[in-house]
Design a protein around this motif. Sequence first.
Motif, PDB file in Angstrom:
ATOM      1  N   MET A   1       0.817  -1.214   0.000  1.00  0.00           N
ATOM      2  CA  MET A   1       0.000   0.000   0.000  1.00  0.00           C
ATOM      3  C   MET A   1       0.850   1.264   0.000  1.00  0.00           C
ATOM      4  O   MET A   1       0.335   2.355   0.239  1.00  0.00           O
ATOM      5  N   ILE A   2       2.132   1.152  -0.303  1.00  0.00           N
ATOM      6  CA  ILE A   2       3.017   2.318  -0.248  1.00  0.00           C
ATOM      7  C   ILE A   2       2.598   3.378  -1.261  1.00  0.00           C
ATOM      8  O   ILE A   2       2.753   4.586  -1.019  1.00  0.00           O
ATOM      9  N   ASP A   3       2.035   2.965  -2.395  1.00  0.00           N
ATOM     10  CA  ASP A   3       1.635   3.932  -3.427  1.00  0.00           C
ATOM     11  C   ASP A   3       0.354   4.677  -3.063  1.00  0.00           C
ATOM     12  O   ASP A   3      -0.041   5.608  -3.779  1.00  0.00           O
ATOM     13  N   PHE A   4      -0.289   4.268  -1.958  1.00  0.00           N
ATOM     14  CA  PHE A   4      -1.545   4.899  -1.555  1.00  0.00           C
ATOM     15  C   PHE A   4      -1.379   5.681  -0.249  1.00  0.00           C
ATOM     16  O   PHE A   4      -2.366   6.038   0.380  1.00  0.00           O
ATOM     17  N   SER A   5      -0.148   5.969   0.138  1.00  0.00           N
ATOM     18  CA  SER A   5       0.113   6.546   1.460  1.00  0.00           C
ATOM     19  C   SER A   5      -0.506   7.926   1.650  1.00  0.00           C
ATOM     20  O   SER A   5      -0.798   8.327   2.783  1.00  0.00           O
ATOM     21  N   ALA A   6      -0.745   8.666   0.559  1.00  0.00           N
ATOM     22  CA  ALA A   6      -1.305  10.012   0.683  1.00  0.00           C
ATOM     23  C   ALA A   6      -2.832  10.028   0.605  1.00  0.00           C
ATOM     24  O   ALA A   6      -3.453  11.072   0.819  1.00  0.00           O
ATOM     25  N   ARG A   7      -3.424   8.896   0.316  1.00  0.00           N
ATOM     26  CA  ARG A   7      -4.879   8.853   0.186  1.00  0.00           C
ATOM     27  C   ARG A   7      -5.552   8.773   1.559  1.00  0.00           C
ATOM     28  O   ARG A   7      -4.915   8.487   2.576  1.00  0.00           O
ATOM     29  N   TYR A   8      -6.882   8.984   1.533  1.00  0.00           N
ATOM     30  CA  TYR A   8      -7.681   8.908   2.748  1.00  0.00           C
ATOM     31  C   TYR A   8      -8.584   7.683   2.669  1.00  0.00           C
ATOM     32  O   TYR A   8      -8.858   7.165   1.573  1.00  0.00           O
ATOM     33  N   PRO A   9      -9.066   7.191   3.820  1.00  0.00           N
ATOM     34  CA  PRO A   9      -9.852   5.949   3.829  1.00  0.00           C
ATOM     35  C   PRO A   9     -11.011   5.926   2.839  1.00  0.00           C
ATOM     36  O   PRO A   9     -11.273   4.895   2.212  1.00  0.00           O
ATOM     37  N   HIS A  10     -11.714   7.043   2.657  1.00  0.00           N
ATOM     38  CA  HIS A  10     -12.871   7.047   1.760  1.00  0.00           C
ATOM     39  C   HIS A  10     -12.464   6.892   0.290  1.00  0.00           C
ATOM     40  O   HIS A  10     -13.319   6.631  -0.564  1.00  0.00           O
ATOM     41  N   GLN A  11     -11.179   7.049   0.010  1.00  0.00           N
ATOM     42  CA  GLN A  11     -10.675   6.903  -1.354  1.00  0.00           C
ATOM     43  C   GLN A  11     -10.175   5.480  -1.633  1.00  0.00           C
ATOM     44  O   GLN A  11      -9.650   5.221  -2.717  1.00  0.00           O
ATOM     45  N   LEU A  12     -10.355   4.576  -0.680  1.00  0.00           N
ATOM     46  CA  LEU A  12      -9.849   3.209  -0.789  1.00  0.00           C
ATOM     47  C   LEU A  12     -10.990   2.207  -0.908  1.00  0.00           C
ATOM     48  O   LEU A  12     -12.089   2.441  -0.405  1.00  0.00           O
ATOM     49  N   SER A  13     -10.702   1.089  -1.563  1.00  0.00           N
ATOM     50  CA  SER A  13     -11.659  -0.020  -1.604  1.00  0.00           C
ATOM     51  C   SER A  13     -11.647  -0.751  -0.261  1.00  0.00           C
ATOM     52  O   SER A  13     -10.776  -0.505   0.592  1.00  0.00           O
ATOM     53  N   GLY A  14     -12.595  -1.677  -0.099  1.00  0.00           N
ATOM     54  CA  GLY A  14     -12.637  -2.447   1.139  1.00  0.00           C
ATOM     55  C   GLY A  14     -11.365  -3.248   1.372  1.00  0.00           C
ATOM     56  O   GLY A  14     -10.851  -3.316   2.495  1.00  0.00           O
ATOM     57  N   GLY A  15     -10.849  -3.857   0.301  1.00  0.00           N
ATOM     58  CA  GLY A  15      -9.616  -4.621   0.433  1.00  0.00           C
ATOM     59  C   GLY A  15      -8.429  -3.748   0.784  1.00  0.00           C
ATOM     60  O   GLY A  15      -7.557  -4.140   1.579  1.00  0.00           O
ATOM     61  N   GLN A  16      -8.373  -2.544   0.223  1.00  0.00           N
ATOM     62  CA  GLN A  16      -7.280  -1.625   0.529  1.00  0.00           C
ATOM     63  C   GLN A  16      -7.367  -1.131   1.969  1.00  0.00           C
ATOM     64  O   GLN A  16      -6.345  -1.005   2.652  1.00  0.00           O
ATOM     65  N   GLN A  17      -8.579  -0.853   2.437  1.00  0.00           N
ATOM     66  CA  GLN A  17      -8.743  -0.456   3.831  1.00  0.00           C
ATOM     67  C   GLN A  17      -8.289  -1.569   4.771  1.00  0.00           C
ATOM     68  O   GLN A  17      -7.684  -1.306   5.822  1.00  0.00           O
ATOM     69  N   GLN A  18      -8.577  -2.811   4.383  1.00  0.00           N
ATOM     70  CA  GLN A  18      -8.156  -3.943   5.207  1.00  0.00           C
ATOM     71  C   GLN A  18      -6.633  -4.005   5.285  1.00  0.00           C
ATOM     72  O   GLN A  18      -6.073  -4.275   6.348  1.00  0.00           O
ATOM     73  N   ARG A  19      -5.956  -3.730   4.190  1.00  0.00           N
ATOM     74  CA  ARG A  19      -4.496  -3.739   4.181  1.00  0.00           C
ATOM     75  C   ARG A  19      -3.930  -2.623   5.062  1.00  0.00           C
ATOM     76  O   ARG A  19      -2.925  -2.814   5.760  1.00  0.00           O
ATOM     77  N   VAL A  20      -4.573  -1.456   5.036  1.00  0.00           N
ATOM     78  CA  VAL A  20      -4.120  -0.354   5.884  1.00  0.00           C
ATOM     79  C   VAL A  20      -4.279  -0.725   7.354  1.00  0.00           C
ATOM     80  O   VAL A  20      -3.403  -0.449   8.184  1.00  0.00           O
ATOM     81  N   ALA A  21      -5.401  -1.367   7.692  1.00  0.00           N
ATOM     82  CA  ALA A  21      -5.612  -1.802   9.073  1.00  0.00           C
ATOM     83  C   ALA A  21      -4.531  -2.796   9.491  1.00  0.00           C
ATOM     84  O   ALA A  21      -4.050  -2.765  10.630  1.00  0.00           O
ATOM     85  N   MET A  22      -4.138  -3.668   8.567  1.00  0.00           N
ATOM     86  CA  MET A  22      -3.058  -4.604   8.855  1.00  0.00           C
ATOM     87  C   MET A  22      -1.746  -3.866   9.077  1.00  0.00           C
ATOM     88  O   MET A  22      -0.992  -4.169  10.008  1.00  0.00           O
ATOM     89  N   ALA A  23      -1.456  -2.898   8.215  1.00  0.00           N
ATOM     90  CA  ALA A  23      -0.211  -2.141   8.350  1.00  0.00           C
ATOM     91  C   ALA A  23      -0.169  -1.397   9.675  1.00  0.00           C
ATOM     92  O   ALA A  23       0.881  -1.331  10.336  1.00  0.00           O
ATOM     93  N   ARG A  24      -1.297  -0.824  10.083  1.00  0.00           N
ATOM     94  CA  ARG A  24      -1.344  -0.092  11.348  1.00  0.00           C
ATOM     95  C   ARG A  24      -1.083  -1.011  12.533  1.00  0.00           C
ATOM     96  O   ARG A  24      -0.538  -0.591  13.563  1.00  0.00           O
ATOM     97  N   ALA A  25      -1.455  -2.276  12.381  1.00  0.00           N
ATOM     98  CA  ALA A  25      -1.216  -3.236  13.463  1.00  0.00           C
ATOM     99  C   ALA A  25       0.238  -3.714  13.485  1.00  0.00           C
ATOM    100  O   ALA A  25       0.872  -3.763  14.540  1.00  0.00           O
ATOM    101  N   ILE A  26       0.768  -4.073  12.319  1.00  0.00           N
ATOM    102  CA  ILE A  26       2.112  -4.676  12.301  1.00  0.00           C
ATOM    103  C   ILE A  26       3.217  -3.641  12.466  1.00  0.00           C
ATOM    104  O   ILE A  26       4.353  -4.006  12.809  1.00  0.00           O
TER     105      ILE A  26
END
Length: 363
Positions: A124-149
Amino acid sequence: MEVILSIAGLGKSFSGQPILQDFDLEVKASEFITLLGPSGCGKTTLLRIIAGFEKPDTGTILLDGKNLLSLPAEKRKVNTVFQSYALFPHLSVFNNVAFGLKIKKINGRELENRVIQALEQVKMIDFSARYPHQLSGGQQQRVAMARAIVNQPRILLLDEPLSALDARLRREMQIELKKLQRELGIAFIFVTHDQEEALSMSDRILVMQEGKIAQLGTPRQVYEEPENLYVARFIGDINFFPGEICTVSDSDQVEVCIFGRQITAHTLRQFQPGDKVVLLLRPEDLRLYEHPPKEIKTFAGSIVERSYRGSTLDTLVRLDDGPLLTTCEFFDEDDPDFDYSVGERVYVSWVKGWEVVLPDEDY
């Protein structure tokens, strides 16, 4: 692998209603373990206790040999990925991932490096400047994973993180999640209602029943060797043949009387003549014949329904003795006669040795 999480004698009640009862569990390093069970069986409560959001009434939890219950949630080397993802809508992807580090007073180059590394790990490095509403469900899930790890936890808790995704994306994320777990080498404790999801992703599955462990084992063990009728009913489709033990041999065989017939079955369990039992067979264990084969005991019946599923042909058979069976056979494209018509007479048998014999808990 070493045991990193040890739970012993855990108990929790709400308003006098037991949710977890004398619960014991050991989780190994780099293990993917799934908690599977119906709503209300204690899965989420267990995660919340490990994470520090709930306090148990009894029991101990050790993480790397140290008392976890004495630490507040923010001090535990445990992170949670929630079903809703719980992303901050006003923060960019980068700042969502960085939030936990800032709370811990980590800033500057270390913060930037760890956030970039986490986003790269979840692609998700290419989406680092985007906001949650600009992401798909799968992309939001990846961000949640990144925030945890990004917090480098010893254990990652995942409370049905894929349930909000559509079927296709959910299958894709199952593969991605398992791959990420292997790359990170972090122990995952994963909660789901989805049996297929649990079977395909887990190193071990813990089937829960009313706050207790009904069975703990590999996916193959809980599917092919259920330890009780609760697990047999809960995991996948299965056929039940109620019967009674006729005779017991000195080996691993018993004779079971089913619908007036005596059937040889394999089991390592100890039974006595007269014991009420249930012989269990998965749909794929059964075999259908147009004519009764010689030297193979069969049950006669009629086709009730059939479903072509591409690689398999699923068939419902009503035995003459009454029970309705579900069978599943791989479709043979080279055999044009491999099909059945509703009402057609067939004979049912199964692969010898694939049956499971359990005590009939209704007696």
